[in-house]
Design an enzyme around this catalytic site. Structure first.
Site, mmCIF file in Angstrom:
data_model
loop_
_atom_site.group_PDB
_atom_site.id
_atom_site.type_symbol
_atom_site.label_atom_id
_atom_site.label_comp_id
_atom_site.label_asym_id
_atom_site.label_seq_id
_atom_site.Cartn_x
_atom_site.Cartn_y
_atom_site.Cartn_z
ATOM 1 N N ARG A 1 11.630 4.819 4.664
ATOM 2 C CA ARG A 1 11.955 6.244 4.573
ATOM 3 C C ARG A 1 12.620 6.754 5.849
ATOM 4 O O ARG A 1 13.486 7.643 5.801
ATOM 5 C CB ARG A 1 10.696 7.040 4.248
ATOM 6 C CG ARG A 1 10.198 6.796 2.814
ATOM 7 C CD ARG A 1 8.775 7.267 2.606
ATOM 8 N NE ARG A 1 8.639 8.694 2.860
ATOM 9 C CZ ARG A 1 7.452 9.311 2.933
ATOM 10 N NH1 ARG A 1 6.325 8.626 2.789
ATOM 11 N NH2 ARG A 1 7.400 10.604 3.158
ATOM 12 N N ARG B 1 0.859 -1.192 0.000
ATOM 13 C CA ARG B 1 0.000 0.000 0.000
ATOM 14 C C ARG B 1 0.893 1.239 0.000
ATOM 15 O O ARG B 1 1.048 1.925 1.021
ATOM 16 C CB ARG B 1 -0.919 -0.020 1.215
ATOM 17 C CG ARG B 1 -1.860 -1.218 1.235
ATOM 18 C CD ARG B 1 -2.562 -1.342 2.572
ATOM 19 N NE ARG B 1 -3.425 -2.520 2.621
ATOM 20 C CZ ARG B 1 -3.993 -2.982 3.734
ATOM 21 N NH1 ARG B 1 -3.780 -2.360 4.886
ATOM 22 N NH2 ARG B 1 -4.755 -4.053 3.704
ATOM 23 N N TYR C 1 12.571 -2.696 -1.627
ATOM 24 C CA TYR C 1 12.390 -1.282 -1.930
ATOM 25 C C TYR C 1 13.745 -0.655 -2.249
ATOM 26 O O TYR C 1 14.767 -1.032 -1.667
ATOM 27 C CB TYR C 1 11.784 -0.534 -0.738
ATOM 28 C CG TYR C 1 10.298 -0.698 -0.569
ATOM 29 C CD1 TYR C 1 9.407 0.169 -1.201
ATOM 30 C CD2 TYR C 1 9.776 -1.701 0.237
ATOM 31 C CE1 TYR C 1 8.033 0.037 -1.032
ATOM 32 C CE2 TYR C 1 8.404 -1.845 0.413
ATOM 33 C CZ TYR C 1 7.544 -0.972 -0.227
ATOM 34 O OH TYR C 1 6.192 -1.108 -0.058
ATOM 35 N N ASP D 1 2.549 4.863 -0.346
ATOM 36 C CA ASP D 1 2.048 6.189 0.007
ATOM 37 C C ASP D 1 1.989 7.109 -1.207
ATOM 38 O O ASP D 1 2.538 6.808 -2.271
ATOM 39 C CB ASP D 1 2.970 6.840 1.042
ATOM 40 C CG ASP D 1 2.851 6.197 2.409
ATOM 41 O OD1 ASP D 1 1.813 5.587 2.693
ATOM 42 O OD2 ASP D 1 3.811 6.321 3.188
#
Length: 246
Positions: A198, A50, A110, A52
């Site tokens: 992040r 999901r 990622y 952002d």
């Protein structure tokens, strides 16, 4: 009724994230609209991640159930003809009935990109965080090694985010690579907490620019306190690269 899996990529700049939101443009929303246009039926799409608002994907995985007779190899062509230019279906296959894009995933990778130069790049601005200060990649690698393994990543979870059963995750790899002004931070884990990637990047940048020594990262991890870690890196540098299944 077949269960169809698709691998998609998208530029997240103009989306309010993956998950459908009333009155906002989302990746799930445009996929479901394309499916409705194609099949004439409302179809729910499930995503592996999901992502952002502003986060991109090269290897997002989705699945949906349909009784459409479109051959599976034609689904990418059929959907792409109805999707906007910032979303592309790259391939599709039929999967078992119990396959779930998110729950069946074993690992995700990622990549976070930093443009480490005096000036930003017009051609990388949508996909990288511009950091002017010269970053010490060797120090960032040393700090990254302290995070690899099965650990409690509570310190790297977004403050105030929805409670989860456990904040323990297995970070299988965390690599930091430089190619000229471009720095890529690539992480593979069995799961990521909200903003975990992040927040790790923001913490590594504090090591790279000399504000903190590499060993400080171990103290942050052990503390479990979000306020002791670095800032949350901007969304635009993050990209979901790969989702792995058994």
């Amino acid at each position: 009724m077949r269960n169809i899996r698709c691998v998609i990529e998208y530029d997240g700049t103009e989306f309010f994230g993956f998950q459908r939101q009333q009155g906002r443009r989302t990746v799930q929303g445009v996929l479901e609209e394309a499916l409705a246009s194609l099949t004439g039926r409302a179809t729910h799409v499930t995503g592996a991640g999901r992502t952002d608002a502003g986060v991109h994907a090269l290897g997002q995985v989705v699945n949906f159930r349909t009784d459409s007779r479109i051959p599976v190899e034609r689904w990418p062509y059929a959907l792409n003809s109805r999707l906007p230019r910032d979303v592309v279906v790259k391939r599709a296959d039929v999967v078992p009935e119990d396959f779930h894009a998110r729950k069946s995933a074993l690992a995700k990778t990622y990549r976070y990109t930093i443009w480490n130069a005096e000036f930003p790049s017009v051609f990388h601005d949508r996909y990288a965080w511009h950091v002017r200060t010269r970053l010490d990649v060797a120090a960032m690698r040393e700090a990254a090694r302290l995070l690899v393994g099965r650990r409690d990543f509570a310190a790297f979870r977004a403050a105030g985010s929805t409670p989860v059963r456990s904040t323990v995750r297995h970070l299988q790899a965390l690599e930091v690579e430089r190619a000229g002004p471009r720095i890529d931070i690539v992480a593979t884990a069995d799961g990521f907490l909200y903003h975990m990637m992040r927040n790790i990047v923001g913490t590594l940048v504090m090591v790279g620019d000399g504000r903190r020594p590499p060993e400080w990262v171990a103290d942050v991890l052990a503390s479990g306190r979000r306020e002791l870690a670095g800032p949350t890196a901007p969304a635009r540098g993050l990209c979901l690269v790969l989702v792995e299944y058994g």
